[in-house]
Design a protein around this motif. Sequence first.
Motif, PDB file in Angstrom:
ATOM      1  N   GLY A   6      -3.931  -1.853  -5.126  1.00  0.00           N
ATOM      2  CA  GLY A   6      -3.856  -1.653  -6.671  1.00  0.00           C
ATOM      3  C   GLY A   6      -4.682  -3.052  -7.132  1.00  0.00           C
ATOM      4  N   GLN A   7      -5.772  -3.615  -6.424  1.00  0.00           N
ATOM      5  CA  GLN A   7      -6.046  -4.996  -7.132  1.00  0.00           C
ATOM      6  C   GLN A   7      -7.322  -4.368  -8.001  1.00  0.00           C
ATOM      7  N   ARG A   8      -7.927  -3.195  -7.710  1.00  0.00           N
ATOM      8  CA  ARG A   8      -9.285  -2.785  -8.155  1.00  0.00           C
ATOM      9  C   ARG A   8      -9.213  -1.414  -9.140  1.00  0.00           C
ATOM     10  N   THR A   9      -7.993  -0.893  -8.959  1.00  0.00           N
ATOM     11  CA  THR A   9      -7.727   0.557  -9.871  1.00  0.00           C
ATOM     12  C   THR A   9      -6.351   0.821  -9.778  1.00  0.00           C
ATOM     13  N   ASP A  10      -6.040   1.894 -10.577  1.00  0.00           N
ATOM     14  CA  ASP A  10      -4.815   2.581 -10.410  1.00  0.00           C
ATOM     15  C   ASP A  10      -4.578   3.553  -9.644  1.00  0.00           C
ATOM     16  N   ILE A  11      -4.307   3.576  -8.292  1.00  0.00           N
ATOM     17  CA  ILE A  11      -4.370   4.746  -7.610  1.00  0.00           C
ATOM     18  C   ILE A  11      -3.121   5.717  -7.722  1.00  0.00           C
ATOM     19  N   PRO A  12      -2.042   5.207  -7.840  1.00  0.00           N
ATOM     20  CA  PRO A  12      -0.900   6.118  -8.298  1.00  0.00           C
ATOM     21  C   PRO A  12      -0.938   7.055  -9.667  1.00  0.00           C
ATOM     22  N   ALA A  13      -1.613   6.567 -10.564  1.00  0.00           N
ATOM     23  CA  ALA A  13      -1.918   7.111 -11.892  1.00  0.00           C
ATOM     24  C   ALA A  13      -3.087   8.169 -11.662  1.00  0.00           C
ATOM     25  N   PHE A  14      -4.031   8.018 -10.830  1.00  0.00           N
ATOM     26  CA  PHE A  14      -5.246   8.820 -10.731  1.00  0.00           C
ATOM     27  C   PHE A  14      -5.569   9.430  -9.564  1.00  0.00           C
ATOM     28  N   TYR A  15      -5.324   8.794  -8.549  1.00  0.00           N
ATOM     29  CA  TYR A  15      -5.759   9.305  -7.316  1.00  0.00           C
ATOM     30  C   TYR A  15      -4.761   9.812  -6.174  1.00  0.00           C
ATOM     31  N   GLY A  16      -3.770   9.918  -6.585  1.00  0.00           N
ATOM     32  CA  GLY A  16      -2.601   9.985  -5.696  1.00  0.00           C
ATOM     33  C   GLY A  16      -2.965  11.142  -4.454  1.00  0.00           C
ATOM     34  N   GLN A  17      -3.398  12.140  -4.751  1.00  0.00           N
ATOM     35  CA  GLN A  17      -3.569  13.245  -3.652  1.00  0.00           C
ATOM     36  C   GLN A  17      -4.962  12.627  -2.972  1.00  0.00           C
ATOM     37  N   TRP A  18      -5.515  11.751  -3.369  1.00  0.00           N
ATOM     38  CA  TRP A  18      -6.734  11.302  -2.425  1.00  0.00           C
ATOM     39  C   TRP A  18      -6.069  10.595  -1.352  1.00  0.00           C
ATOM     40  N   LEU A  19      -4.948   9.596  -1.822  1.00  0.00           N
ATOM     41  CA  LEU A  19      -4.396   8.693  -1.036  1.00  0.00           C
ATOM     42  C   LEU A  19      -3.613   9.439  -0.023  1.00  0.00           C
ATOM     43  N   ILE A  20      -2.848  10.479  -0.413  1.00  0.00           N
ATOM     44  CA  ILE A  20      -2.032  11.174   0.644  1.00  0.00           C
ATOM     45  C   ILE A  20      -2.813  11.912   1.628  1.00  0.00           C
ATOM     46  N   ASN A  21      -4.192  12.308   1.185  1.00  0.00           N
ATOM     47  CA  ASN A  21      -5.073  12.703   2.230  1.00  0.00           C
ATOM     48  C   ASN A  21      -5.515  11.806   3.444  1.00  0.00           C
ATOM     49  N   ARG A  22      -5.782  10.531   2.772  1.00  0.00           N
ATOM     50  CA  ARG A  22      -6.057   9.538   3.505  1.00  0.00           C
ATOM     51  C   ARG A  22      -4.964   9.289   4.556  1.00  0.00           C
ATOM     52  N   ILE A  23      -3.843   9.009   4.162  1.00  0.00           N
ATOM     53  CA  ILE A  23      -2.619   8.594   5.009  1.00  0.00           C
ATOM     54  C   ILE A  23      -2.629  10.029   5.874  1.00  0.00           C
ATOM     55  N   ASN A  24      -2.514  10.973   5.760  1.00  0.00           N
ATOM     56  CA  ASN A  24      -2.526  12.182   6.680  1.00  0.00           C
ATOM     57  C   ASN A  24      -3.575  12.367   7.590  1.00  0.00           C
ATOM     58  N   GLU A  25      -4.733  11.880   7.156  1.00  0.00           N
ATOM     59  CA  GLU A  25      -5.784  11.951   8.273  1.00  0.00           C
ATOM     60  C   GLU A  25      -6.087  10.500   8.994  1.00  0.00           C
ATOM     61  N   GLY A  26      -5.240   9.632   8.486  1.00  0.00           N
ATOM     62  CA  GLY A  26      -4.843   8.339   9.132  1.00  0.00           C
ATOM     63  C   GLY A  26      -6.174   7.214   9.248  1.00  0.00           C
ATOM     64  N   PHE A  27      -6.741   7.435   8.258  1.00  0.00           N
ATOM     65  CA  PHE A  27      -8.012   6.136   7.912  1.00  0.00           C
ATOM     66  C   PHE A  27      -8.227   6.400   6.624  1.00  0.00           C
ATOM     67  N   VAL A  28      -9.164   5.485   5.901  1.00  0.00           N
ATOM     68  CA  VAL A  28      -9.514   5.203   4.724  1.00  0.00           C
ATOM     69  C   VAL A  28     -10.766   4.407   4.862  1.00  0.00           C
ATOM     70  N   ASP A  29     -11.835   4.820   4.038  1.00  0.00           N
ATOM     71  CA  ASP A  29     -12.973   4.023   4.211  1.00  0.00           C
ATOM     72  C   ASP A  29     -13.063   3.349   2.851  1.00  0.00           C
ATOM     73  N   VAL A  30     -13.624   1.906   2.821  1.00  0.00           N
ATOM     74  CA  VAL A  30     -13.763   1.242   1.874  1.00  0.00           C
ATOM     75  C   VAL A  30     -15.220   0.623   1.446  1.00  0.00           C
ATOM     76  N   ARG A  31     -15.785   1.053   0.349  1.00  0.00           N
ATOM     77  CA  ARG A  31     -17.344   0.625   0.227  1.00  0.00           C
ATOM     78  C   ARG A  31     -17.236  -0.957  -0.212  1.00  0.00           C
ATOM     79  N   ASN A  32     -17.934  -1.759   0.454  1.00  0.00           N
ATOM     80  CA  ASN A  32     -18.043  -3.218  -0.084  1.00  0.00           C
ATOM     81  C   ASN A  32     -18.665  -3.275  -1.420  1.00  0.00           C
ATOM     82  N   SER A  33     -18.039  -3.987  -2.350  1.00  0.00           N
ATOM     83  CA  SER A  33     -18.591  -4.306  -3.621  1.00  0.00           C
ATOM     84  C   SER A  33     -19.827  -4.979  -3.814  1.00  0.00           C
ATOM     85  N   TYR A  34     -20.229  -5.767  -2.897  1.00  0.00           N
ATOM     86  CA  TYR A  34     -21.203  -6.659  -2.907  1.00  0.00           C
ATOM     87  C   TYR A  34     -22.370  -6.309  -1.926  1.00  0.00           C
TER      88      TYR A  34
END
Length: 311
Positions: A6-34
């Motif tokens: 929750g430091q950069r966006t509101d995932i529960p409000a807008f991206y809940g299904q995406w988060l559940i998909n990442r948890i089910n698949e066992g990993f998440v990728d994060v692009r470096n802001s800089y």
Amino acid sequence: MILQTGQRTDIPAFYGQWLINRINEGFVDVRNSYNPNLITRYMINHKTVDGIAFCTKNPLPFIQYLPQIAEYRQYWHMTITPYGTDIEPYVPAYEHIIEGFKFISNNLNPQSVVWRYDPIIVNYNYSVDFHYESFYKFAKSLSGYTDTVVASYLDIYDKVLRNFPEGKRPPKDVQIRLMKNLVDIANQFGMTLKTCGEGDTFKSIGADTSGCLTIDCYERAWNIKLKVPKKRPARPECNCYLHGDIGAYDTCSHFCRYCYANTNQHAVRINRNNHDPQSSLLIGHINPNDTIKISSASKYNIPIQNSLFDP
């Protein structure tokens, strides 16, 4: 590792299904802001994740997914403020958010859910008396569902200055008088008032200035001990343990005037058009010239014998 959402966006409000998909698949990728071609991959499983931290203005869309993350410890910060659409254009009415807050508290415990009343904006429409009345009403409604409220005044970051040029902090004497009254109201309803990013400014009037997202907060909520790597604070006046966030800037569609994470609405709309719930990234997909670095983060938990939360 604590999976921070929750430091950069509101995932529960807008991206809940995406988060559940990442948890089910066992990993998440994060692009470096800089360094946009550098991607960090966080593994999501019970061997690496101690718990999941959420920060949201609207938990309601995510409630349907709670059974799917019931085996993970959770720590929620939920913002409930009294502003109208002039300040928070697309945040649902506070009455609905309060009900969502209570639902999640009943599914966890009062120590795992925190009410945020910030930023405090004082102007013609939102007077000091208005804040007294609103804070009292919210505190009374949330009594018993949390024992912590976080309050702070508006921080004037570059993006805030650009999107909310009339926004400003009230004079110091007004800040102290208002915060002192909020501390007293919070205590009346069994809550400790913590400040966020204010340093020790309000310590003498009874506010807890130790930090609003510290390791102690997680340990108390989850009844565990955590041995964490040392990290530098994000700001000198901030004591919180801020770690890798899986969100992305310019992706929150609440469009709050005071937001520090959005450049403008146009940038958000472009990014949301590039969101794919099936992607490992919140926005877009992995490109051929991207470099993926696997995070070495591991579990911080030191088991406590007979702890309710330990496997």
